[in-house]
Design a protein around this motif. Structure first.
Motif, PDB file in Angstrom:
ATOM      1  N   PRO A 158       4.895   5.112  -0.990  1.00 30.93           N
ATOM      2  CA  PRO A 158       5.637   3.953  -0.909  1.00 30.93           C
ATOM      3  C   PRO A 158       4.812   2.942  -2.439  1.00 30.93           C
ATOM      4  CG  PRO A 158       4.481   3.382   0.827  1.00 30.93           C
ATOM      5  CD  PRO A 158       4.421   4.970   0.521  1.00 30.93           C
ATOM      6  N   PRO A 159       5.801   2.398  -3.211  1.00 31.68           N
ATOM      7  CA  PRO A 159       5.481   1.652  -4.142  1.00 31.68           C
ATOM      8  C   PRO A 159       4.537   0.274  -3.693  1.00 31.68           C
ATOM      9  CG  PRO A 159       7.588   1.299  -4.291  1.00 31.68           C
ATOM     10  CD  PRO A 159       7.270   2.475  -3.253  1.00 31.68           C
ATOM     11  N   TYR A 160       3.815  -0.312  -4.488  1.00 28.41           N
ATOM     12  CA  TYR A 160       3.263  -1.404  -3.950  1.00 28.41           C
ATOM     13  C   TYR A 160       2.854  -2.248  -5.278  1.00 28.41           C
ATOM     14  CZ  TYR A 160      -1.446   0.578  -5.519  1.00 28.41           C
ATOM     15  OH  TYR A 160      -2.581   0.964  -6.140  1.00 28.41           O
ATOM     16  N   PRO A 161       2.842  -3.616  -4.934  1.00 28.35           N
ATOM     17  CA  PRO A 161       2.501  -4.408  -6.091  1.00 28.35           C
ATOM     18  C   PRO A 161       1.185  -4.712  -6.360  1.00 28.35           C
ATOM     19  CG  PRO A 161       3.177  -5.741  -4.378  1.00 28.35           C
ATOM     20  CD  PRO A 161       3.288  -4.255  -3.903  1.00 28.35           C
ATOM     21  N   LEU A 217       0.449   9.159 -11.055  1.00 25.22           N
ATOM     22  CA  LEU A 217       0.283   7.668 -11.113  1.00 25.22           C
ATOM     23  C   LEU A 217       1.371   7.347 -11.925  1.00 25.22           C
ATOM     24  CD1 LEU A 217      -2.467   5.115 -10.701  1.00 25.22           C
ATOM     25  CD2 LEU A 217      -0.904   4.778 -12.426  1.00 25.22           C
ATOM     26  N   VAL A 218       2.219   6.251 -11.450  1.00 25.96           N
ATOM     27  CA  VAL A 218       3.236   5.798 -12.237  1.00 25.96           C
ATOM     28  C   VAL A 218       3.151   4.226 -12.284  1.00 25.96           C
ATOM     29  CG1 VAL A 218       5.685   5.671 -13.160  1.00 25.96           C
ATOM     30  CG2 VAL A 218       4.806   7.616 -12.390  1.00 25.96           C
ATOM     31  N   ALA A 219       2.988   3.400 -13.124  1.00 23.29           N
ATOM     32  CA  ALA A 219       3.255   2.104 -13.096  1.00 23.29           C
ATOM     33  C   ALA A 219       4.505   1.545 -13.756  1.00 23.29           C
ATOM     34  CB  ALA A 219       1.987   1.311 -13.895  1.00 23.29           C
ATOM     35  N   SER A 228      -8.079   2.185 -17.130  1.00 19.34           N
ATOM     36  CA  SER A 228      -8.277   3.699 -16.432  1.00 19.34           C
ATOM     37  C   SER A 228      -7.253   3.434 -15.256  1.00 19.34           C
ATOM     38  CB  SER A 228      -9.282   3.619 -15.982  1.00 19.34           C
ATOM     39  OG  SER A 228      -9.791   2.873 -14.838  1.00 19.34           O
ATOM     40  N   HIS A 229      -6.925   4.782 -14.569  1.00 23.31           N
ATOM     41  CA  HIS A 229      -6.291   4.821 -13.377  1.00 23.31           C
ATOM     42  C   HIS A 229      -6.506   3.842 -12.687  1.00 23.31           C
ATOM     43  CE1 HIS A 229      -5.315   9.249 -14.845  1.00 23.31           C
ATOM     44  NE2 HIS A 229      -4.167   8.457 -14.721  1.00 23.31           N
ATOM     45  N   LYS A 230      -7.924   3.621 -12.207  1.00 21.81           N
ATOM     46  CA  LYS A 230      -8.333   2.518 -11.302  1.00 21.81           C
ATOM     47  C   LYS A 230      -7.799   1.215 -11.370  1.00 21.81           C
ATOM     48  CE  LYS A 230     -12.421   0.672  -8.538  1.00 21.81           C
ATOM     49  NZ  LYS A 230     -13.809   0.874  -8.738  1.00 21.81           N
ATOM     50  N   GLU A 231      -7.964   0.978 -13.037  1.00 23.91           N
ATOM     51  CA  GLU A 231      -7.709  -0.513 -13.451  1.00 23.91           C
ATOM     52  C   GLU A 231      -6.070  -0.590 -13.214  1.00 23.91           C
ATOM     53  OE1 GLU A 231     -11.534  -1.222 -16.146  1.00 23.91           O
ATOM     54  OE2 GLU A 231      -9.883   0.134 -16.798  1.00 23.91           O
ATOM     55  N   ILE A 232      -5.330   0.459 -13.249  1.00 23.34           N
ATOM     56  CA  ILE A 232      -3.924   0.228 -13.188  1.00 23.34           C
ATOM     57  C   ILE A 232      -3.582   0.021 -11.884  1.00 23.34           C
ATOM     58  CG2 ILE A 232      -1.576   1.400 -13.471  1.00 23.34           C
ATOM     59  CD1 ILE A 232      -2.742   2.840 -15.928  1.00 23.34           C
ATOM     60  N   ALA A 233      -4.267   0.672 -10.910  1.00 23.47           N
ATOM     61  CA  ALA A 233      -3.807   0.702  -9.514  1.00 23.47           C
ATOM     62  C   ALA A 233      -4.556  -0.430  -8.776  1.00 23.47           C
ATOM     63  CB  ALA A 233      -4.333   2.259  -8.868  1.00 23.47           C
ATOM     64  N   TYR A 234      -5.721  -1.010  -9.258  1.00 22.13           N
ATOM     65  CA  TYR A 234      -6.407  -1.936  -8.774  1.00 22.13           C
ATOM     66  C   TYR A 234      -6.398  -3.146  -9.964  1.00 22.13           C
ATOM     67  CZ  TYR A 234      -8.303  -0.409  -4.416  1.00 22.13           C
ATOM     68  OH  TYR A 234      -8.290  -0.094  -2.926  1.00 22.13           O
ATOM     69  N   THR A 235      -6.219  -4.155  -9.723  1.00 24.26           N
ATOM     70  CA  THR A 235      -6.635  -5.202 -10.661  1.00 24.26           C
ATOM     71  C   THR A 235      -7.485  -6.151 -10.516  1.00 24.26           C
ATOM     72  OG1 THR A 235      -4.821  -6.780  -9.916  1.00 24.26           O
ATOM     73  CG2 THR A 235      -3.939  -5.116 -11.176  1.00 24.26           C
ATOM     74  N   TRP A 253       3.396  -5.642 -12.670  1.00 22.23           N
ATOM     75  CA  TRP A 253       3.978  -4.146 -12.237  1.00 22.23           C
ATOM     76  C   TRP A 253       3.563  -3.754 -10.824  1.00 22.23           C
ATOM     77  CZ3 TRP A 253      -0.788  -5.211 -15.220  1.00 22.23           C
ATOM     78  CH2 TRP A 253      -1.816  -4.715 -14.747  1.00 22.23           C
ATOM     79  N   THR A 254       4.271  -2.659 -10.716  1.00 23.19           N
ATOM     80  CA  THR A 254       3.940  -2.146  -9.532  1.00 23.19           C
ATOM     81  C   THR A 254       3.566  -0.713  -9.589  1.00 23.19           C
ATOM     82  OG1 THR A 254       6.472  -1.145  -9.348  1.00 23.19           O
ATOM     83  CG2 THR A 254       6.173  -3.316  -8.081  1.00 23.19           C
ATOM     84  N   VAL A 255       2.958  -0.069  -8.563  1.00 27.19           N
ATOM     85  CA  VAL A 255       2.323   1.398  -8.669  1.00 27.19           C
ATOM     86  C   VAL A 255       2.898   2.291  -7.823  1.00 27.19           C
ATOM     87  CG1 VAL A 255       0.155   2.516  -8.415  1.00 27.19           C
ATOM     88  CG2 VAL A 255      -0.005   0.149  -9.752  1.00 27.19           C
ATOM     89  N   GLU A 256       3.262   3.461  -8.311  1.00 28.62           N
ATOM     90  CA  GLU A 256       3.815   4.643  -7.424  1.00 28.62           C
ATOM     91  C   GLU A 256       2.789   5.688  -7.521  1.00 28.62           C
ATOM     92  OE1 GLU A 256       7.634   5.377  -8.795  1.00 28.62           O
ATOM     93  OE2 GLU A 256       8.550   3.581  -8.381  1.00 28.62           O
ATOM     94  N   VAL A 257       2.480   6.137  -6.327  1.00 25.32           N
ATOM     95  CA  VAL A 257       1.547   7.641  -6.298  1.00 25.32           C
ATOM     96  C   VAL A 257       2.138   8.728  -5.639  1.00 25.32           C
ATOM     97  CG1 VAL A 257      -0.727   8.481  -5.933  1.00 25.32           C
ATOM     98  CG2 VAL A 257      -0.649   6.166  -6.524  1.00 25.32           C
TER      99      VAL A 257
END
Length: 326
Positions: free
Chosen positions: A77-80, A111-113, A131-138, A174-178
């Motif tokens: 599930p996507p998450y903000p 990973l999609v933002a 990076s992927h981490k910085e997109i997924a974790y702000t 943005w939201t993140v989908e994995v």
């Protein structure tokens, strides 16, 4: 079309005090998917749902004359990425696992933002140096994820310009989908078995005797359920601890003939739990804790929402950080 039947099950032993759990909204997670195929049939799916565990077993059969290799996707599930008020969940449910023929799957992550409008902005964020981490974790996640570098002044200006950072609060929008993805070989005329399980995200409530508008329609509650709930509430100062669990079913339509042999087991953790849901077919009581329905050539037209009432107080509804691409 089959009629949606009411399924309300209740037992009224005296419970302990159970306060309402005003948790996050329910988050739907579903089964594995891939593109519409004329070769691979889903011969069987057994779905077990309780308020604290979902487990699924599939049997797939390649009905063509040759081996077929397909890309299989498990969507999370996507998450903000902005800090949530209760800081309760990320994209992966807790305790998540996938196995094929008894062996753990080696999968890759995608990973999609997405912007508030749903646009894929992954490449734009990478262009800004994330990076992927910085997109997924702000930086908003710093308390739970460990430190992530604060946005630079240049990144802040560009994010605001792109509509990916709120100008006033400075919260990312943005939201993140994995998705978890792997290639699977299906030998001709041989069953391939896939299993996955996880702790579901759940919605807590309504805990009080008065239920919100639309609850009865969403969970097909009838008077027998309401009577049983009222008796439980009368013995617990007016509150009934509840978990509402969601599961995405409509992805079953991607398979060759739908789900040829579908079994749904609704499992209570104690005999006096209350259960209500909308679902086609007639449930059979297997024992004091398990109710089962089986359907042939099932093509789901709606996703599944299950209400569990009078559950034990507590329980975890938070997820964990999904496995990110390397």
């Amino acid at each position: 079309m089959k009629k949606i039947f009411l399924f309300a099950l209740a037992a009224c032993a005296v419970p302990g005090l159970a306060l309402a759990n005003d948790g996050i909204a329910s988050v739907s997670v579903g089964g594995i998917v891939f593109g519409k195929t004329d070769a691979i049939a889903m011969k069987k799916e057994v779905l077990n749902i309780s308020h604290d565990l979902i487990s699924v077993d599939y049997e797939f059969l390649n009905e063509s004359a040759n081996e077929v290799e397909e890309t299989i996707v498990f969507p999370l599930p996507p998450y903000p990425v902005a800090m949530q008020g209760s800081d309760t969940y990320y994209g992966q449910p807790d305790g998540f696992s996938i196995r094929v023929d008894g062996k753990a799957v080696t999968f890759q992550s995608r990973l999609v933002a997405r912007s508030p409008d749903g646009e894929d902005v992954t490449a734009q964020l990478k262009k800004l140096g994330f990076s992927h981490k910085e997109i997924a974790y702000t930086p908003a996640f710093a308390e739970t994820s460990g430190k992530v570098a604060a946005f630079t002044e240049q990144q802040t200006r560009q994010l605001i310009k792109l509509g990916l950072l709120d100008k006033e609060s400075r919260d990312p929008t943005w939201t993140v989908e994995v998705n978890y993805v792997w290639r699977q070989k299906f030998p001709a005329n041989r069953i391939v078995r896939v299993h996955h399980d996880y702790r579901p995200f759940f919605e807590g409530g309504p805990g009080a005797t008065a239920m919100y508008d639309g609850f009865a329609a969403a969970y097909c509650t009838d008077q027998s359920y309401l009577n049983a709930r009222a008796k439980v509430a009368a013995r617990s100062n007016g509150y009934v601890n509840t978990h509402n669990v969601s599961y995405i079913l409509k992805t079953g339509n991607t398979w060759k003939n739908g789900i040829e042999d579908f079994t749904l087991n609704i499992i209570k953790r104690k005999p006096d739990e209350l259960i209500s849901l909308c679902f086609p077919g007639t449930f059979k009581k297997l024992n004091a804790l398990t109710y089962q329905v089986r359907l042939a050539n099932f093509r789901p037209t709606r996703d599944l929402n299950v209400h569990f009432g009078n559950v034990e107080e507590g329980g975890r509804q938070d997820g964990v950080m999904p496995v990110l691409p390397k």
